[in-house]
Design a protein around this motif. Structure first.
Motif, PDB file in Angstrom:
ATOM      1  N   LEU A   1       0.793  -1.241   0.000  1.00 64.72           N
ATOM      2  CA  LEU A   1       0.000   0.000   0.000  1.00 64.72           C
ATOM      3  C   LEU A   1       0.821   1.285   0.000  1.00 64.72           C
ATOM      4  N   TYR A   2       2.143   1.179   0.013  1.00 60.09           N
ATOM      5  CA  TYR A   2       2.994   2.352   0.211  1.00 60.09           C
ATOM      6  C   TYR A   2       2.683   3.491  -0.756  1.00 60.09           C
ATOM      7  N   SER A   3       2.417   3.178  -2.018  1.00 64.58           N
ATOM      8  CA  SER A   3       2.183   4.216  -3.032  1.00 64.58           C
ATOM      9  C   SER A   3       0.708   4.477  -3.296  1.00 64.58           C
ATOM     10  N   ALA A   4      -0.185   3.895  -2.502  1.00 62.81           N
ATOM     11  CA  ALA A   4      -1.615   4.036  -2.781  1.00 62.81           C
ATOM     12  C   ALA A   4      -2.073   5.477  -2.742  1.00 62.81           C
ATOM     13  N   THR A   5      -1.651   6.235  -1.732  1.00 58.26           N
ATOM     14  CA  THR A   5      -2.092   7.621  -1.620  1.00 58.26           C
ATOM     15  C   THR A   5      -1.579   8.452  -2.789  1.00 58.26           C
ATOM     16  N   ASP A   6      -0.336   8.215  -3.206  1.00 60.28           N
ATOM     17  CA  ASP A   6       0.211   8.959  -4.345  1.00 60.28           C
ATOM     18  C   ASP A   6      -0.570   8.672  -5.624  1.00 60.28           C
ATOM     19  N   VAL A   7      -0.893   7.390  -5.862  1.00 62.88           N
ATOM     20  CA  VAL A   7      -1.651   7.037  -7.061  1.00 62.88           C
ATOM     21  C   VAL A   7      -3.041   7.670  -7.010  1.00 62.88           C
ATOM     22  N   CYS A   8      -3.691   7.575  -5.853  1.00 63.24           N
ATOM     23  CA  CYS A   8      -5.039   8.144  -5.726  1.00 63.24           C
ATOM     24  C   CYS A   8      -5.031   9.649  -5.935  1.00 63.24           C
ATOM     25  N   ALA A   9      -4.062  10.326  -5.346  1.00 63.44           N
ATOM     26  CA  ALA A   9      -3.996  11.787  -5.461  1.00 63.44           C
ATOM     27  C   ALA A   9      -3.663  12.219  -6.879  1.00 63.44           C
ATOM     28  N   THR A  10      -2.756  11.521  -7.526  1.00 64.48           N
ATOM     29  CA  THR A  10      -2.326  11.909  -8.873  1.00 64.48           C
ATOM     30  C   THR A  10      -3.460  11.768  -9.884  1.00 64.48           C
ATOM     31  N   TYR A  11      -4.240  10.704  -9.755  1.00 66.96           N
ATOM     32  CA  TYR A  11      -5.281  10.435 -10.753  1.00 66.96           C
ATOM     33  C   TYR A  11      -6.686  10.761 -10.246  1.00 66.96           C
ATOM     34  N   GLY A  12      -6.783  11.272  -9.032  1.00 65.89           N
ATOM     35  CA  GLY A  12      -8.083  11.672  -8.491  1.00 65.89           C
ATOM     36  C   GLY A  12      -9.047  10.525  -8.323  1.00 65.89           C
ATOM     37  N   VAL A  13      -8.542   9.395  -7.797  1.00 65.00           N
ATOM     38  CA  VAL A  13      -9.371   8.203  -7.678  1.00 65.00           C
ATOM     39  C   VAL A  13      -9.460   7.753  -6.223  1.00 65.00           C
ATOM     40  N   ASP A  14     -10.403   6.823  -5.968  1.00 66.86           N
ATOM     41  CA  ASP A  14     -10.654   6.312  -4.623  1.00 66.86           C
ATOM     42  C   ASP A  14      -9.838   5.048  -4.361  1.00 66.86           C
ATOM     43  N   CYS A  15      -9.847   4.644  -3.082  1.00 68.60           N
ATOM     44  CA  CYS A  15      -9.131   3.456  -2.632  1.00 68.60           C
ATOM     45  C   CYS A  15     -10.099   2.503  -1.941  1.00 68.60           C
ATOM     46  N   TRP A  16      -9.875   1.199  -2.095  1.00 71.03           N
ATOM     47  CA  TRP A  16     -10.700   0.161  -1.468  1.00 71.03           C
ATOM     48  C   TRP A  16      -9.817  -0.733  -0.600  1.00 71.03           C
ATOM     49  N   ILE A  17     -10.239  -0.976   0.671  1.00 72.98           N
ATOM     50  CA  ILE A  17      -9.493  -1.826   1.591  1.00 72.98           C
ATOM     51  C   ILE A  17     -10.467  -2.367   2.638  1.00 72.98           C
ATOM     52  N   HIS A  18     -10.152  -3.518   3.217  1.00 69.48           N
ATOM     53  CA  HIS A  18     -10.994  -4.070   4.276  1.00 69.48           C
ATOM     54  C   HIS A  18     -10.819  -3.244   5.555  1.00 69.48           C
ATOM     55  N   PRO A  19     -11.891  -3.001   6.311  1.00 72.51           N
ATOM     56  CA  PRO A  19     -11.790  -2.146   7.499  1.00 72.51           C
ATOM     57  C   PRO A  19     -10.822  -2.658   8.557  1.00 72.51           C
ATOM     58  N   ALA A  20     -10.611  -3.980   8.630  1.00 77.32           N
ATOM     59  CA  ALA A  20      -9.693  -4.517   9.630  1.00 77.32           C
ATOM     60  C   ALA A  20      -8.248  -4.107   9.373  1.00 77.32           C
ATOM     61  N   ASP A  21      -7.939  -3.715   8.137  1.00 76.05           N
ATOM     62  CA  ASP A  21      -6.576  -3.285   7.797  1.00 76.05           C
ATOM     63  C   ASP A  21      -6.488  -1.798   7.493  1.00 76.05           C
ATOM     64  N   ARG A  22      -7.588  -1.069   7.592  1.00 74.75           N
ATOM     65  CA  ARG A  22      -7.586   0.330   7.179  1.00 74.75           C
ATOM     66  C   ARG A  22      -6.598   1.185   7.969  1.00 74.75           C
ATOM     67  N   ALA A  23      -6.434   0.928   9.256  1.00 71.64           N
ATOM     68  CA  ALA A  23      -5.539   1.738  10.079  1.00 71.64           C
ATOM     69  C   ALA A  23      -4.110   1.718   9.555  1.00 71.64           C
ATOM     70  N   ARG A  24      -3.751   0.680   8.821  1.00 75.07           N
ATOM     71  CA  ARG A  24      -2.381   0.582   8.316  1.00 75.07           C
ATOM     72  C   ARG A  24      -2.122   1.547   7.157  1.00 75.07           C
ATOM     73  N   LEU A  25      -3.159   2.145   6.617  1.00 78.17           N
ATOM     74  CA  LEU A  25      -2.934   3.175   5.596  1.00 78.17           C
ATOM     75  C   LEU A  25      -2.143   4.354   6.171  1.00 78.17           C
ATOM     76  N   THR A  26      -2.294   4.620   7.449  1.00 81.89           N
ATOM     77  CA  THR A  26      -1.580   5.740   8.071  1.00 81.89           C
ATOM     78  C   THR A  26      -0.513   5.281   9.058  1.00 81.89           C
ATOM     79  N   ASP A  27      -0.504   3.998   9.402  1.00 80.92           N
ATOM     80  CA  ASP A  27       0.495   3.488  10.344  1.00 80.92           C
ATOM     81  C   ASP A  27       0.850   2.051   9.986  1.00 80.92           C
ATOM     82  N   PRO A  28       1.602   1.870   8.878  1.00 81.31           N
ATOM     83  CA  PRO A  28       1.859   0.508   8.397  1.00 81.31           C
ATOM     84  C   PRO A  28       3.167  -0.107   8.886  1.00 81.31           C
ATOM     85  N   TYR A  29       3.862   0.564   9.783  1.00 82.81           N
ATOM     86  CA  TYR A  29       5.192   0.092  10.163  1.00 82.81           C
ATOM     87  C   TYR A  29       5.165  -0.878  11.336  1.00 82.81           C
TER      88      TYR A  29
END
Length: 232
Positions: A67-95
């Motif tokens: 998921l490391y580049s997901a935000t960059d891809v979404c922002a560049t192309y103006g698109v949404d992201c899909w993920i299961h809620p049990a893993d959503r917190a890792r979008l901002t804290d994946p380490y």
């Protein structure tokens, strides 16, 4: 139903994680699946080379190599992201993987601060959901074990179904359960009921390594035998 006719994939970053661009034609709308560490530049190059138009980012689970580049891809192309809620917190804290921060810092010369880096629009997926995106219909199969929010994405083209498996099952192996969030019992249930429940002709496109089929893994994957399913 529109069939998949174009798939571009490449291994990205220090973990050589497969990122996929999937489309119903060799030009036009596409899906970006699991853009991980170091994937953004290649995604951009493939989009330009093949005249593609990203319509969304699908994540199989919340490990940063997916998921490391997901935000960059979404922002560049103006698109949404899909993920299961049990893993959503890792979008901002994946380490939470031991040594991950240092590994990324060494590989890229820096390690991103993920604070407030979630994509602008995030959709939470659930087992059985059907997502229509880029002219394709994708079914979500919840497949916990590697992480609580691991999912498979099944696309049904005209000839035979494709399933993007993330780190649930690989050619000859299965995903680790010894990382934070891993659950051996959940993985055994997933392998028995979800993976082995797929039709034999299903093409499996994993998060690492080459593609395979359910029939091949049923016959040759040691972790999918009766004995193997009790070995971890």
């Amino acid at each position: 139903m529109v069939a998949v006719v174009f798939i571009a994939s490449f291994p990205a970053g220090p973990w050589q994680t497969n990122c996929y661009l999937v489309a119903p034609a060799d030009r036009g709308p596409c899906i970006v699946l699991d853009p991980g560490v170091g994937a953004f530049d290649t995604v951009r190059d493939l989009v330009e080379e093949h005249g593609l138009e990203p319509q969304g980012v699908l994540l199989t689970h919340g490990h940063l190599d997916h998921l490391y580049s997901a935000t960059d891809v979404c922002a560049t192309y103006g698109v949404d992201c899909w993920i299961h809620p049990a893993d959503r917190a890792r979008l901002t804290d994946p380490y939470d993987i031991p040594g991950a921060y240092e590994f990324v810092e060494q590989a890229l010369g820096r390690a991103r601060d993920f604070t407030e880096r979630e994509p602008a629009v995030v959709h939470e997926v659930a087992d059985g959901d059907r997502i229509t995106l880029a002219g394709l219909e994708i079914e979500v199969l919840h497949a916990p074990g590697h992480t609580p929010g691991s999912v498979l994405y099944r696309v049904a083209p005209a000839d035979r179904p494709l399933v993007f498996t993330g780190d649930v099952v690989f050619a000859g192996s299965v995903g680790r359960v010894d990382l934070p969030g891993g659950d051996a019992a959940a993985m055994r249930r997933t392998l028995r009921t979800v993976v082995l429940g797929l039709p034999d002709d299903t093409v499996l496109l994993p998060g690492h390594g080459g593609q395979t089929t359910v029939s091949r893994e049923r016959a040759a994957n040691p972790y999918l035998t009766r004995e193997g399913l009790t070995s971890f």
